[in-house]
Design a protein around this motif. Structure first.
Motif, PDB file in Angstrom:
ATOM      1  N   VAL A  98       9.459  -5.042  36.873  1.00 26.93           N
ATOM      2  CA  VAL A  98       9.926  -4.187  35.784  1.00 26.93           C
ATOM      3  C   VAL A  98       9.892  -2.694  36.115  1.00 26.93           C
ATOM      4  O   VAL A  98      10.819  -1.968  35.792  1.00 26.93           O
ATOM      5  CB  VAL A  98       9.101  -4.454  34.502  1.00 26.93           C
ATOM      6  N   LYS A  99       8.824  -2.260  36.759  1.00 26.82           N
ATOM      7  CA  LYS A  99       8.635  -0.826  36.969  1.00 26.82           C
ATOM      8  C   LYS A  99       9.174  -0.360  38.300  1.00 26.82           C
ATOM      9  O   LYS A  99       9.000  -1.010  39.312  1.00 26.82           O
ATOM     10  CB  LYS A  99       7.151  -0.468  36.888  1.00 26.82           C
ATOM     11  N   ALA A 100       9.776   0.801  38.258  1.00 26.38           N
ATOM     12  CA  ALA A 100      10.193   1.455  39.489  1.00 26.38           C
ATOM     13  C   ALA A 100       8.967   2.140  40.096  1.00 26.38           C
ATOM     14  O   ALA A 100       7.957   2.326  39.423  1.00 26.38           O
ATOM     15  CB  ALA A 100      11.269   2.483  39.177  1.00 26.38           C
ATOM     16  N   THR A 101       9.071   2.496  41.358  1.00 32.38           N
ATOM     17  CA  THR A 101       7.989   3.190  42.034  1.00 32.38           C
ATOM     18  C   THR A 101       8.521   4.543  42.492  1.00 32.38           C
ATOM     19  O   THR A 101       9.661   4.634  42.945  1.00 32.38           O
ATOM     20  CB  THR A 101       7.524   2.377  43.260  1.00 32.38           C
ATOM     21  N   PRO A 102       7.713   5.589  42.394  1.00 30.71           N
ATOM     22  CA  PRO A 102       8.168   6.896  42.888  1.00 30.71           C
ATOM     23  C   PRO A 102       8.479   6.826  44.388  1.00 30.71           C
ATOM     24  O   PRO A 102       7.892   6.023  45.107  1.00 30.71           O
ATOM     25  CB  PRO A 102       6.973   7.821  42.634  1.00 30.71           C
ATOM     26  N   SER A 103       9.393   7.681  44.843  1.00 29.47           N
ATOM     27  CA  SER A 103       9.767   7.703  46.254  1.00 29.47           C
ATOM     28  C   SER A 103       9.597   9.097  46.829  1.00 29.47           C
ATOM     29  O   SER A 103      10.015  10.088  46.212  1.00 29.47           O
ATOM     30  CB  SER A 103      11.227   7.288  46.439  1.00 29.47           C
TER      31      SER A 103
END
Length: 193
Positions: A98-103
């Motif tokens: 569900v969650k995106a991760t910072p890049s």
């Protein structure tokens, strides 16, 4: 064309009453379910916020939808978000889905080309974020991160010797920084979450 400029007092009064009722109910929902209901912390929060606005407007203007139907649809949407955030907090597997991760887009003056390509971010957008931070040189930047809410964070390079702990949980970190963060995490007993 006549409909565009028509003025029906009953319709206007109905819209005004609907707006007040739906607004009061929406405020109550948000107070009950928390501030997260209207946040933009990540993409699924943003989707809920935009959808809620659409449902709010539809509930007020569309004569085919009753106020109760509109309020129930908003409540269901907010409850789905509430349940999703509870599951995300407890399940790593679900969190990954569900969650995106910072890049990481830039680190110590070097662009991370692969991450720029994957996130479809232009160098010009990075430079704009650096300018907005008030920095004139890329050498003054420790890191630039594309956050889960699609905003770009610029971390100034205040102290070369300090490890960038705020980069914890960011994708695309250099191996040396990952090792330093893991070592510090085990020393301090920091829990991931």
């Amino acid at each position: 064309m006549d409909k565009v400029f028509s003025l029906n007092i009953d319709d206007i009064l109905g819209i005004m009453i609907s707006a007040v009722i739906v607004y009061i109910i929406l405020v109550c929902y948000i107070r009950l379910l928390g501030k997260r209901s209207t946040s933009e912390l990540n993409s699924f929060d943003w989707i809920v916020t935009v959808s809620m606005g659409s449902l709010f407007a539809t509930s007020i203007i569309n004569k085919d939808i009753s106020i109760i139907e509109g309020c129930i649809s908003i409540l269901v949407l907010l409850l789905l978000q509430f349940i999703t955030t509870k599951i995300v907090k407890k399940s790593k597997w679900f969190r990954k889905i569900v969650k995106a991760t910072p890049s990481l887009l830039l680190f110590k003056g070097d662009f991370i080309e692969e991450n720029l390509k994957n996130e479809r971010i232009l160098k010009a957008e990075i430079y704009a974020a650096i300018r907005q931070k008030g920095l004139k040189s890329i050498k003054k930047v420790y890191a630039v991160v594309l956050e889960t809410n699609s905003k770009i964070s610029v971390i100034a390079n205040d102290d070369d010797n300090e490890i960038g702990y705020s980069l914890q949980y960011v994708n695309g970190l250099p191996a040396e920084l990952q090792a330093n963060l893991k070592k510090q995490e085990s020393i301090e007993g920091i829990n991931k979450g």
